[in-house]
Structures are given as C-alpha cells and as structure tokens.
Design a protein around this motif. Sequence first.
Motif, short mmCIF file in Angstrom:
data_model
loop_
_atom_site.label_atom_id
_atom_site.label_comp_id
_atom_site.label_asym_id
_atom_site.label_seq_id
_atom_site.Cartn_x
_atom_site.Cartn_y
_atom_site.Cartn_z
N VAL A 123 0.85 -1.19 0.00
CA VAL A 123 0.00 0.00 0.00
C VAL A 123 0.88 1.24 0.00
N ILE A 124 0.70 2.06 -1.03
CA ILE A 124 1.52 3.26 -1.21
C ILE A 124 0.61 4.48 -1.16
N LEU A 125 0.73 5.27 -0.09
CA LEU A 125 0.00 6.53 -0.01
C LEU A 125 0.80 7.59 -0.76
N VAL A 126 0.15 8.30 -1.67
CA VAL A 126 0.82 9.36 -2.42
C VAL A 126 0.23 10.69 -1.98
N SER A 151 0.77 -6.34 -10.79
CA SER A 151 -0.62 -5.89 -10.92
C SER A 151 -0.84 -4.69 -10.00
N VAL A 152 -1.65 -3.75 -10.47
CA VAL A 152 -1.81 -2.47 -9.77
C VAL A 152 -3.29 -2.13 -9.65
N MET A 153 -3.63 -1.51 -8.54
CA MET A 153 -4.96 -0.94 -8.34
C MET A 153 -4.80 0.48 -7.83
N LEU A 154 -5.73 1.36 -8.20
CA LEU A 154 -5.72 2.74 -7.72
C LEU A 154 -6.88 2.96 -6.75
N ALA A 155 -6.69 3.88 -5.81
CA ALA A 155 -7.75 4.29 -4.89
C ALA A 155 -7.83 5.80 -4.90
N ALA A 156 -9.01 6.33 -5.21
CA ALA A 156 -9.20 7.78 -5.32
C ALA A 156 -9.53 8.36 -3.95
N ARG A 161 -11.97 16.70 -4.27
CA ARG A 161 -11.93 17.33 -5.60
C ARG A 161 -12.50 16.35 -6.61
N ALA A 162 -13.63 16.70 -7.18
CA ALA A 162 -14.24 15.85 -8.20
C ALA A 162 -13.28 15.66 -9.37
N ALA A 163 -12.52 16.72 -9.68
CA ALA A 163 -11.58 16.64 -10.81
C ALA A 163 -10.53 15.57 -10.56
N ALA A 164 -10.06 15.46 -9.32
CA ALA A 164 -9.04 14.46 -9.01
C ALA A 164 -9.57 13.05 -9.20
N ILE A 165 -10.81 12.83 -8.78
CA ILE A 165 -11.43 11.52 -8.96
C ILE A 165 -11.59 11.22 -10.45
N GLY A 166 -12.08 12.21 -11.18
CA GLY A 166 -12.29 12.02 -12.62
C GLY A 166 -11.00 11.75 -13.37
N GLN A 167 -9.94 12.49 -13.04
CA GLN A 167 -8.65 12.29 -13.72
C GLN A 167 -8.09 10.90 -13.44
N ASP A 205 -0.77 -6.69 -6.50
CA ASP A 205 0.57 -6.49 -5.94
C ASP A 205 0.74 -5.12 -5.29
N ALA A 206 0.30 -4.07 -5.97
CA ALA A 206 0.52 -2.71 -5.48
C ALA A 206 -0.78 -1.91 -5.53
N LEU A 207 -1.14 -1.33 -4.40
CA LEU A 207 -2.29 -0.43 -4.31
C LEU A 207 -1.78 0.98 -4.10
N ILE A 208 -2.06 1.86 -5.06
CA ILE A 208 -1.59 3.25 -4.99
C ILE A 208 -2.77 4.13 -4.61
N VAL A 209 -2.64 4.86 -3.51
CA VAL A 209 -3.74 5.63 -2.95
C VAL A 209 -3.47 7.12 -3.12
N ASP A 210 -4.36 7.80 -3.82
CA ASP A 210 -4.31 9.26 -3.90
C ASP A 210 -4.87 9.83 -2.60
N THR A 211 -4.31 10.95 -2.15
CA THR A 211 -4.80 11.60 -0.94
C THR A 211 -4.96 13.09 -1.19
N ALA A 212 -5.69 13.76 -0.30
CA ALA A 212 -5.94 15.19 -0.46
C ALA A 212 -4.64 15.98 -0.37
N GLY A 213 -4.59 17.08 -1.12
CA GLY A 213 -3.39 17.90 -1.13
C GLY A 213 -3.56 19.24 -0.45
N ARG A 214 -4.42 19.28 0.55
CA ARG A 214 -4.68 20.57 1.20
C ARG A 214 -3.69 20.81 2.33
N LEU A 215 -3.04 21.97 2.30
CA LEU A 215 -2.15 22.34 3.38
C LEU A 215 -2.66 23.55 4.16
#
Length: 324
Positions: A123-126, A151-156, A161-167, A205-215
């Motif tokens: 599990v890779i948090l980005v 093998s890879v899976m993505l998690a939105a 941000r709707a745009a992030a999910i859509g992209q 094999d690898a799950l790549i997780v997108d996370t919020a970018g708010r600072l």
Amino acid sequence: MSTDGPQSDAGAPETGNDWSERLFGGFRKTSERLAGNLAGIVGATRLTDAQLDHLEDALIMSDLGPRAAARIRARLADERFERAGAQGADERAIMEVVAREIAEILRPVAKPLDVVAFPRPQVILVIGVNGSGKTTTIAKLAHLFQEQDYSVMLAAGDTFRAAAIGQLKVWADRLSIPIVTGPEGGDPASVVFDAVKAATDTGIDALIVDTAGRLQNKRELMDELAKIRRVLGRLNPEAPHDVVLVLDATNGQNALSQIEIFKEVAGVSGLIMTKLDGTARGGVLVAAAEQYGLPIHAIGVGEKIDDLRPFNPDLLARVIAGIA
C-alpha cells in the motif's frame, strides 16, 4: 501546460539512451544556470577563498541549497587543479569535481520504489500539494509497476476534488487497471478500506492511494491521514508500506518547505520529484537529498506516461553539472 491530465504517449518504449537524452534536455536550463553562475572561476592550481566564496554563492543561487553548496566548496578547496592553457579546460575540471560531489550526495538516496510487501498488496500513499502533478505521477508510477509485471490498483482517496477523482478514473481506464472510488466529499478512509479489501481479495501487488493535497489546515490533513492509517492497520498492520511525497521542482526552495511540513503531518518515507524538464531549478533535487536524506524513488522529466523513471545518480550528477 497542466500535468494533471492524460497526455499523448504514442510511440515505442524508450531505450536507456533515449532516457539519457531526455535527462540532458530536461536539465538543460538547470545546467546552463549553474554554468552561468560559475563562469570565470579559472586559472589557478588552487582556488582562492574569494573564488570559493563566489562558487558557493553560485551553487546556492542554482538551488542546490546551502548545505550542499558548503560541502562542494569544501571538496573544491582541497583540490589541486592542473594548470591549463585554455580557460575552458579549467572550467571543465572544476565542473568534474562538482559532478563527483553531487553524485556522492545523490547515491545514498537513489532508491527505486520496490514492491516487496508480503502479504500483498503493498500500500503506497501518495501525498502532495494540489498542482504538484500528483495525479499524473500516480498514473506514471502505476505504469512503471506494470512494466515490471506487477498488478496495480488505484484508490481515489482525494474525495474533496471531483476533478481528481475524474482524472484518476481516466488514467485507470487508459492503463486498464482497476480503481476504487467514492462520492465527492465522502470519507477518504472508507475508500481506502474498500480498496485494500478489494486488492487483497483479488491478489493485487501494489495499491496506490491518492490523498488530499490541502495544506491550508495542517491539523485537518493530519487527522485525515491518521484516520486512514488506523483503517489500514485493521486490515494490514504493515500498511501503509510507503508514504510518497510528490514535489514540483519548479517550486525550487519552496519544495523543501513542503518536505518539512509533510514529514510532520504524514510521516513521509520517500520522494518523487516532477517537472524537472523546462525548469532552471533542478538543483533542488540535490538540496533535498543533502538536507533530508529521504529516498528519492523516481524523477519526472516530461508529460508522457513513461517519463517517470528511477535515476542513475552518477549520470544525473553529470547532467546537472552539464558535462556529458
């Protein structure tokens, strides 16, 4: 041009030579800036204190940072140079020493992101601020894993941000990989929970997780990431295996302050630096390596899907110094 949407990537896969040429092209502004700042330091077997001061200032102005600049200055102060009749030969000798010391700084941090978790998935948090190229970098990283037959899976997980999910959906479709999403404004931890279960059940094999970018609110982001970690821990005590910060090289020294903040709020374990092509601030890669010592898993020098790669520190040092 924004790098947060899919770009054309037609054509055959690049060879090693293609990537080297891309590096030289991408870092041209960086190497030209460094060479310009160092111009005129020639003509002696040993550099004077005044020349060393000028050189140290030049390295700092080229975004290598004060720590790396001081280290390179100290190395140059110990060097005895052959006197040369032509000015260019002296400059070349100096840049050779600069390149060698940059390589010494980069070697310890040049660590590709390997899929080693057992049991799977890894599990890779980005993480990264909005606009850093995070969404595209996730897709490029997924493609890099695919090239290694993982093998890879993505998690939105950036549900704000709707745009992030859509992209991310568009990229998943292009790469023919599964993606787990939730409603806009939903709970990111729930998305991550569902994704880990799905990835485990299907042997990913690898799950790549997108996370919020708010600072804007560090406490809010810290709480959100802490909740994601708790949820992951219930399913796999080792997860997340990696917390990767995506940095935009065009931000120069501001990228370093992002490392500081995200180390505090997210426990960053490694870095990916993007947008190194077309910026004169590529020296910040060296500053990050010297100041923080975090693994730099990959660099991005372009917008195509295969423009993210692990780097050879010796080659990259020579690219930055502008000597092939």
